[in-house]
Design a protein around this motif. Structure first.
Motif, PDB file in Angstrom:
ATOM      1  N   ASN A  71      18.856  34.932 -33.110  1.00 40.65           N
ATOM      2  CA  ASN A  71      18.152  34.037 -32.180  1.00 40.65           C
ATOM      3  C   ASN A  71      19.133  33.132 -31.432  1.00 40.65           C
ATOM      4  N   TYR A  72      20.127  32.632 -32.184  1.00 42.18           N
ATOM      5  CA  TYR A  72      21.125  31.758 -31.550  1.00 42.18           C
ATOM      6  C   TYR A  72      21.965  32.556 -30.558  1.00 42.18           C
ATOM      7  N   GLY A  73      22.289  33.810 -30.924  1.00 46.22           N
ATOM      8  CA  GLY A  73      23.087  34.638 -30.028  1.00 46.22           C
ATOM      9  C   GLY A  73      22.357  34.945 -28.734  1.00 46.22           C
ATOM     10  N   ARG A  74      21.016  35.119 -28.794  1.00 43.08           N
ATOM     11  CA  ARG A  74      20.242  35.415 -27.597  1.00 43.08           C
ATOM     12  C   ARG A  74      20.036  34.182 -26.720  1.00 43.08           C
ATOM     13  N   SER A  75      19.737  33.044 -27.386  1.00 44.46           N
ATOM     14  CA  SER A  75      19.350  31.850 -26.617  1.00 44.46           C
ATOM     15  C   SER A  75      20.476  30.861 -26.401  1.00 44.46           C
ATOM     16  N   ASN A  76      21.522  30.954 -27.257  1.00 43.01           N
ATOM     17  CA  ASN A  76      22.612  29.970 -27.235  1.00 43.01           C
ATOM     18  C   ASN A  76      22.063  28.536 -27.363  1.00 43.01           C
ATOM     19  N   ASN A  77      20.928  28.432 -28.054  1.00 39.98           N
ATOM     20  CA  ASN A  77      20.266  27.140 -28.262  1.00 39.98           C
ATOM     21  C   ASN A  77      20.890  26.452 -29.468  1.00 39.98           C
ATOM     22  N   PRO A  78      21.585  25.342 -29.309  1.00 43.93           N
ATOM     23  CA  PRO A  78      22.270  24.683 -30.428  1.00 43.93           C
ATOM     24  C   PRO A  78      21.316  24.176 -31.505  1.00 43.93           C
ATOM     25  N   SER A  79      20.038  24.029 -31.162  1.00 46.60           N
ATOM     26  CA  SER A  79      19.101  23.476 -32.150  1.00 46.60           C
ATOM     27  C   SER A  79      18.752  24.487 -33.250  1.00 46.60           C
ATOM     28  N   ILE A  80      19.086  25.773 -33.041  1.00 44.08           N
ATOM     29  CA  ILE A  80      18.805  26.778 -34.083  1.00 44.08           C
ATOM     30  C   ILE A  80      20.101  27.428 -34.578  1.00 44.08           C
ATOM     31  N   ARG A  81      21.249  26.774 -34.289  1.00 44.13           N
ATOM     32  CA  ARG A  81      22.535  27.324 -34.744  1.00 44.13           C
ATOM     33  C   ARG A  81      22.688  27.083 -36.256  1.00 44.13           C
ATOM     34  N   PRO A  82      23.022  28.118 -37.042  1.00 41.42           N
ATOM     35  CA  PRO A  82      23.272  27.921 -38.476  1.00 41.42           C
ATOM     36  C   PRO A  82      24.432  26.952 -38.681  1.00 41.42           C
ATOM     37  N   ASP A  83      24.281  25.995 -39.577  1.00 42.79           N
ATOM     38  CA  ASP A  83      25.345  25.042 -39.848  1.00 42.79           C
ATOM     39  C   ASP A  83      25.870  25.238 -41.266  1.00 42.79           C
TER      40      ASP A  83
END
Length: 783
Positions: A71-83
């Motif tokens: 999901n992060y790879g598709r959207s580049n949305n930092p709010s769903i980036r694994p930390d």
């Protein structure tokens, strides 16, 4: 599950798919939400999965991480980036499930991303800005992977864990990744890997690493301060192999695992005065050492365990129920080697001590303690062992301690061991009836299983009761109604038929065998007949003189051979099967008995040459064949016996000592020769063979009164009256007197062999014969 419903609703909102069709395809129920999931949402679900360890949860955590990355790879949305929290929780979930390969793979991908970031950061300002989004593999993540190795079933997990530990040290010491610096948790987990390996090398390495930790801490590395858990992990390494290495010639030293564990315990005690380390043994520490001694096969282990138990209160660590149970286990192990009745008395004293502590509220007594004491009584030589076991069962009921099928099984086993005492077989049946009654009332803990039914039938098999087979048959009917009987249970039933059924039971035994074969063909492999099953059935034929029994036994034997040729390895024929069929022929009275017995003997030797190493004839097989010859009405017995004796001697001389002629061999040949009614040449051969066998018995000192009786028969039937016969008869008589084998029948045979020598040596007949002459004969044969 509620959290998953909400989370799924958030995902549906994010995907803009609230239609009924998409919901119906979901396995997890959805609660409608109007917000998309973020990293915190994912981490919350992952945390829940890590709190309920299991393979399914571990896989789900890994899949959820993969979805986050996609999901992060598709959207580049930092709010769903694994930390780092995401990775830490996923690795922990995998570690709890023992999924080391998956955990290691995730860690390696993190390391690759981190190393790539380090390379880019040296030449690009943009890469430096990535420092805020890159996940740095830290000590917690590495420790989770180490924990995954410790919990996995991979035999190389200890080596892999130590390699990862070394990588952590290198990364931190070179400054490449200071966050990877190992601590005592890291080292303790590696120690746990070695301790769980179940090898001497693993236990040794665990202790070496402990010494390393103590040394590092003493040199100022505060992160390597060992605690009592680390020491307990090392002790567990010795406990895991205790008993496995006790009888081996140790390469490293002579100390057995229990001794190594006790030495380490003393070292822990020595650290009490070291304020810097502040190590104090806890109850578990002592319990691990007690467990070592309980598992040890060395004589004196119980005394060692008792000594440790007595030391515990004086050092401020009162023993718990596990401590006492380990000592009781050690006593049970000691009793298996030493039948000294004082061991039970000491176990009783410990049990009374536990009850006093329980009354004072300082200890709990669980069913395992009762089971250990009950087993001590059950396996002891005490006649009242079964009653004592039952008293404990009733004590458990009155104390409110959970009674289970194991409790009843111990009582049944105690009765089975004493089934020869009147009433014990019926007592075993009564326990089974109790179990069935409790089960029918809803107490499934006491529901009888295969072992319960099998043990009761074993008691009946040993009882000798005239109705034992009939009662066993009713028990089998109840077993088939309640459970799925396995081959062990059917074998017990067959054994009862053989031991108590008398003649005419071969059809019943064969019927049980056919039922087991039918079960195997229908897929019930737990009930399929084994080589032992066939051995019991064939022994039934060997005991029965029923007409046609030998032919049927031979047919079953040949069926076994065919099944084995078709790949059924569990029914390989061996010497027991062949000797039973040969014996069946010997008792059959058939005119073909000798020919068929010899053919089976030839078949065995041929099968052995073809690769069946278990089919090589031993003395039992040869003796069975000689027995068939002895029972035969045909002439030429001596010649046949001589042929078999020569084969036995040849096999022995080639190194197969199991085929060497025995006392039974020589005695049976003497008997066969006495009844060889052939011509003069046959009788001459018969007497010569009988004489050489009698001489062999004299030299081996394996005589019985039957040896003298049968040899006198040979003298009577094969030697003409005259000086030679009288002299030999007198010499044999003197030998019998010297060895104490002159009984009533032997004396009459001597009189018949040489009336002249009898009258001369015993002018007063039997009235003045010294007791020493008949000291080794049975009471009814004494003069």
């Amino acid at each position: 599950s509620k959290a998953k419903m909400i989370f799924r609703g958030m995902e549906e909102f994010q995907n803009n798919s609230h239609d009924e069709n998409s919901r119906s395809n979901n396995q997890v129920a959805i609660r409608p939400c109007w917000s998309s999931p973020d990293t915190v949402s994912y981490n919350t679900i992952l945390f829940g999965l890590s709190q309920n360890p299991g393979i399914v949860q571990g896989k789900e955590a890994g899949e959820l991480l993969q979805k986050m990355n996609e999901n992060y790879g598709r959207s580049n949305n930092p709010s769903i980036r694994p930390d780092d929290v995401t990775y830490g929780v996923v690795l922990n979930a995998l570690a709890q499930s023992g999924m080391a390969r998956e955990a290691e793979s995730i860690l390696e991908s993190l390391e690759e991303e981190y190393n790539d970031f380090l390379e880019r950061s040296q030449s690009s300002d943009i890469a430096r800005n990535d420092a805020n989004i890159i996940v740095t593999p830290n000590n917690t993540m590495y420790n989770s992977v180490l924990n995954a190795f410790a919990r996995s079933s991979d035999p190389n997990s200890a080596c892999k864990a130590e390699a990862l530990f070394s990588r952590m040290k290198t990364l931190s010491s070179t400054g490449k990744n200071p966050a990877a610096e190992p601590d005592i948790v890291s080292l303790s987990t590696v120690i746990s890997c070695h301790s769980r390996s179940g090898t001497r090398e693993g236990a040794e390495r665990a202790e070496e690493l402990l010494v390393t930790a103590v040394d590092l801490y003493s040199k100022g590395n505060a992160k390597m301060k060992p605690d009592i858990i680390v020491f307990n992990n090392v002790l567990s390494g010795w406990a895991n192999i205790s008993g496995s290495y006790d009888n081996e010639d140790e390469a490293l030293d002579d100390a057995i695992p229990a001794e190594r564990a006790e030495t380490l315990l003393k070292r822990i005690d020595s650290f009490k005065n070291n304020q810097s380390l502040d190590i104090n043994p806890i109850v578990q520490t002592y319990n691990i050492v007690l467990d070592c001694w309980a598992k040890s096969r060395r004589k004196g282990a119980a005394e060692k365990a008792l000594n440790i138990l007595r030391v515990m209160p004086s050092v401020g660590t009162p023993p718990d129920d596990c401590s006492y149970n380990s000592v009781l286990d050690a006593i049970a192990s000691e009793m298996s080697r030493d039948a000294d009745p004082s061991w039970i008395e000491r176990a009783e004293e410990l049990f009374e001590e536990m009850k006093r502590l329980r009354s004072a509220g300082k200890l709990t007594i669980k069913n395992i303690t009762f089971h250990i004491i009950m087993n001590l009584y059950a396996k002891s030589s005490r006649i009242d062992g079964a009653r004592k076991a039952e008293d404990l069962l009733r004590g458990m009921e009155s104390d409110g301690v959970c009674v289970s099928d194991m409790t009843y099984n111990i009582c049944i086993d105690a009765c089975a061991r004493r089934a020869f005492h009147r009433g014990n077989s019926k007592k075993a049946e009564h326990f089974l009836e109790e179990m069935i009654s409790l089960s029918e009332k809803g107490n499934l803990h006491c529901s009888p299983k295969n072992h319960s039914f099998s043990s009761v039938i074993n008691a009946l098999a040993k009882s000798g009761d005239s109705d034992a087979v009939e009662r066993a048959e009713k028990i089998m009917e109840k077993a088939e109604e309640m459970i799925s009987p396995n081959s062990i249970l059917y074998n017990s039933y067959l054994d009862c038929i053989v031991k108590n059924g008398g003649n005419g039971q071969t059809h019943k035994a064969e019927s049980v065998l056919r039922k087991m074969i039918s079960m195997r063909q229908s897929g019930r492999h737990d009930a399929q007949p084994t080589a032992f099953t066939y051995s019991i059935v064939l022994s039934c034929f060997a005991r029965d003189k029923e007409k046609g029994a030998a032919e049927r036994a031979e047919k079953i034997l040949f069926e076994m051979e065919r099944l084995h040729e078709l790949g059924c390895s569990e029914v390989a024929t061996d010497t027991r099967h062949y000797s039973s069929v040969i014996t069946a022929w010997a008792k059959s009275g058939s005119p073909d008995a000798v020919q068929r017995s010899m053919a089976l003997l030839d078949r065995m030797e041929q099968n052995y040459r073809n690769g069946n190493l278990h089919a090589k004839p031993n003395s039992y097989c040869y003796n069975s064949c000689i027995h068939a010859i002895a029972k035969s009405p045909n002439a030429g017995k001596a010649k046949r016996c001589q042929e078999i004796l020569n084969r036995m001697i040849a096999a022995r001389d080639l190194g197969f000592h199991d085929a060497a002629p025995s006392q039974v061999t020589h005695s049976t040949i003497i008997n066969a020769c006495a009844f060889d009614y052939g011509g003069d040449d046959d009788r001459k051969l018969a007497f010569g063979l009988a004489k050489s066998c009698f001489q062999a018995l004299l030299e081996s000192n394996e005589l019985t009164d039957s040896s003298f009786l049968n040899f006198f028969h040979n003298i009577v039937r094969h030697l003409k009256h005259g000086a030679v016969r009288d002299q030999l008869s007198e010499a044999v008589f003197h030998e019998g007197c010297k060895r104490g084998f002159i009984g009533k029948r032997v004396l009459k045979s001597f009189q018949k062999a040489s009336p002249e020598a009898y009258a001369r040596l015993l002018p007063s007949g039997e009235n003045f014969i010294p007791k020493e002459w008949s000291q080794n004969v049975s009471a009814r044969e004494k003069l």
